[in-house]
Scaffold this motif. Structure first.
Motif, short mmCIF file in Angstrom:
data_model
loop_
_atom_site.label_atom_id
_atom_site.label_comp_id
_atom_site.label_asym_id
_atom_site.label_seq_id
_atom_site.Cartn_x
_atom_site.Cartn_y
_atom_site.Cartn_z
N GLN A 71 -8.47 3.16 8.74
CA GLN A 71 -7.02 3.06 8.51
C GLN A 71 -6.53 1.75 9.13
OE1 GLN A 71 -5.32 5.77 6.85
NE2 GLN A 71 -7.46 6.35 6.51
N ILE A 72 -6.09 0.84 8.29
CA ILE A 72 -5.68 -0.49 8.74
C ILE A 72 -4.21 -0.71 8.42
CG2 ILE A 72 -6.10 -2.96 8.55
CD1 ILE A 72 -8.96 -2.25 7.61
N CYS A 73 -3.45 -1.11 9.43
CA CYS A 73 -2.02 -1.39 9.24
C CYS A 73 -1.83 -2.90 9.13
CB CYS A 73 -1.21 -0.85 10.41
SG CYS A 73 0.57 -1.00 10.18
N VAL A 74 -1.03 -3.34 8.15
CA VAL A 74 -0.83 -4.76 7.87
C VAL A 74 0.66 -5.10 7.97
CG1 VAL A 74 -1.21 -6.63 6.23
CG2 VAL A 74 -2.80 -4.69 6.29
N LEU A 91 -5.35 -8.69 -0.05
CA LEU A 91 -5.49 -7.56 0.87
C LEU A 91 -5.86 -6.28 0.13
CD1 LEU A 91 -2.28 -8.23 3.00
CD2 LEU A 91 -4.61 -8.29 3.92
N ALA A 95 -9.46 -4.19 0.22
CA ALA A 95 -9.45 -2.83 0.75
C ALA A 95 -10.05 -1.85 -0.26
CB ALA A 95 -8.03 -2.41 1.13
N LEU A 102 -5.14 0.95 3.55
CA LEU A 102 -4.17 -0.01 4.08
C LEU A 102 -2.77 0.56 4.00
CD1 LEU A 102 -4.97 -3.56 2.60
CD2 LEU A 102 -5.80 -2.55 4.73
N SER A 103 -1.97 0.26 5.02
CA SER A 103 -0.53 0.47 4.98
C SER A 103 0.11 -0.88 5.23
CB SER A 103 -0.11 1.47 6.07
OG SER A 103 1.30 1.58 6.13
N ILE A 104 0.80 -1.43 4.21
CA ILE A 104 1.31 -2.80 4.27
C ILE A 104 2.83 -2.76 4.44
CG2 ILE A 104 1.50 -5.00 3.04
CD1 ILE A 104 -1.06 -4.21 1.53
N VAL A 318 -9.25 -8.52 5.80
CA VAL A 318 -9.66 -7.11 5.69
C VAL A 318 -11.14 -6.97 6.05
CG1 VAL A 318 -9.92 -5.15 4.12
CG2 VAL A 318 -7.90 -6.61 3.96
N ASP A 365 0.45 0.53 -0.21
CA ASP A 365 -0.47 1.54 0.30
C ASP A 365 -1.75 1.53 -0.53
OD1 ASP A 365 1.01 3.12 2.44
OD2 ASP A 365 2.45 3.17 0.80
#
Length: 367
Positions: A71-74, A91, A95, A102-104, A318, A365
């Motif tokens: 789980q990567i937050c951007v 991105l 992903a 991803l949560s952008i 990423v 997302d």
């Protein structure tokens, strides 16, 4: 500008880029599925996160996939122009290719530090595995990033630059290089001319690290030449702000030989110059690249621009985050090699490294 060299290209109509969604039609014959593919890519590699000191030429080869759905937050500054749309594309595609989530979060502009801080705090409250950060101000997120580092959350600095000292990796083109290449392009166009070449310079938001690097690079590139900066105007990269800055400079000076600045500056300048009847007196050079600049170069309303291949920068960020989480070998401080592009050199350039393709929409997302 008519220099007698035959360099001036035919004038064309005003750019129709009035919103980021209109950028999608300007990358011909490139489907999303095709542009999702990438492999070993030529890069520069630095020893330090601020890109000071020597660099080496290298190659970046991405992982085949992730070991789990990390789980990567951007955090990104905005999606108001096609530059950041291309980053968003890179991105998202990486992903999806690697199989991570991803949560952008878009802050909405370089004047929205408070919002980006709140977004960063919200990210940490959700306990992400890693953070990818494109900051609106180089020091503005230091407190929240300190909280992330204390919790052993890897932090990847994407493009804009941070003063925070404990980042884990950085993926960025050096805006010093981009602006330096743009400056050298101007110098070479006027080598041997016995007159001052007057430039209005629009580097971007004053508190951003990338605009300061750009300003340093442009100054270094014109040093000792007949290219002279008559006005430097900082500001957010929204179209209204850049348009107002350009109008103010032209009101003050009447005309200049060149307008040089951000992609938005270049795009907006085409219409302003046409309206004022200055398209033959003043040329335009951008110091980074996007669809509006691409179309302007193709049509002759913009002379040239360097590409820092921002979609690749997003992909690398990423991949770096996943490598950090999996303990895989890591190239920490890297950026794609920058290319100066004009009408001729566009012919062999891979646009998918720099622009979002047909059909791509802003995505926040990836699950």
């Amino acid at each position: 500008m008519n220099t007698g060299t035959g360099r001036r290209l035919p004038s064309a109509g005003r750019s129709l880029l009035v919103a980021v969604v209109s950028a999608f039609v300007w990358l011909p014959d490139l489907a999303i599925s095709e542009s999702a593919k990438w492999g070993s890519f030529p890069i520069y590699e630095w020893e330090t996160a601020d890109f000071d000191g020597p660099r080496t030429e290298s190659t970046y080869t991405p992982l085949d996939g992730a070991s789990e759905s990390w789980q990567i937050c951007v955090l990104i500054p905005h999606l108001k122009d096609a530059y950041w749309l291309a980053v968003n594309f890179g991105l998202v595609q990486e992903a999806e290719r690697l199989g991570v989530a991803l949560s952008i979060h878009s802050a909405g502009g370089y004047d929205r530090l408070d919002r980006q801080i709140a977004q960063a705090e919200d990210c940490l409250a959700r306990d992400p595995d890693a953070l990818i950060v494109s900051a609106v101000e180089e020091s503005g997120l230091n407190t929240v990033l300190d909280n992330a580092a204390r919790n052993d959350i890897p932090i990847v600095d994407l493009i804009n630059g941070l003063t925070f000292q404990r980042i884990s990796a950085r993926s960025a083109g050096d805006y010093y290089d981009s602006a330096y290449l743009a400056a050298r392009y101007l110098v070479e166009q006027h080598a041997g001319e016995d007159r001052d070449i007057l430039v209005a310079w629009f580097p971007g938001p004053k508190l951003s690290a990338w605009a300061q690097r750009g300003n340093q690079g442009f100054a270094a590139g014109i040093e000792g030449s007949n290219v002279t900066i008559v006005a430097t105007e900082y500001g957010d990269t929204g179209r209204q702000v850049q348009g107002d800055l350009i109008e103010r400079v032209l009101d003050r000076y009447g005309s200049v030989d060149y307008i040089v600045g951000t992609t938005v500056s270049a795009e907006v300048a085409t219409g302003i110059l046409r309206r004022r009847g200055l398209e033959e007196a003043t040329d335009i050079v951008a110091y980074y690249f996007g669809p509006g600049v691409y179309r302007g170069i193709r049509r002759g309303t913009i002379l040239a621009a360097p590409s820092d291949q921002q979609a690749i920068q997003g992909r690398i960020a990423v991949d770096q985050a996943v490598r950090l989480l999996q303990g895989a070998p890591l190239q920490r401080f890297v950026g794609p090699k920058i290319r100066m592009l004009d009408r001729d050199s566009l012919q062999d350039f891979n646009l998918s490294s720099t622009m979002a393709p047909i059909g791509f929409r802003p995505t926040f997302d990836v699950n």
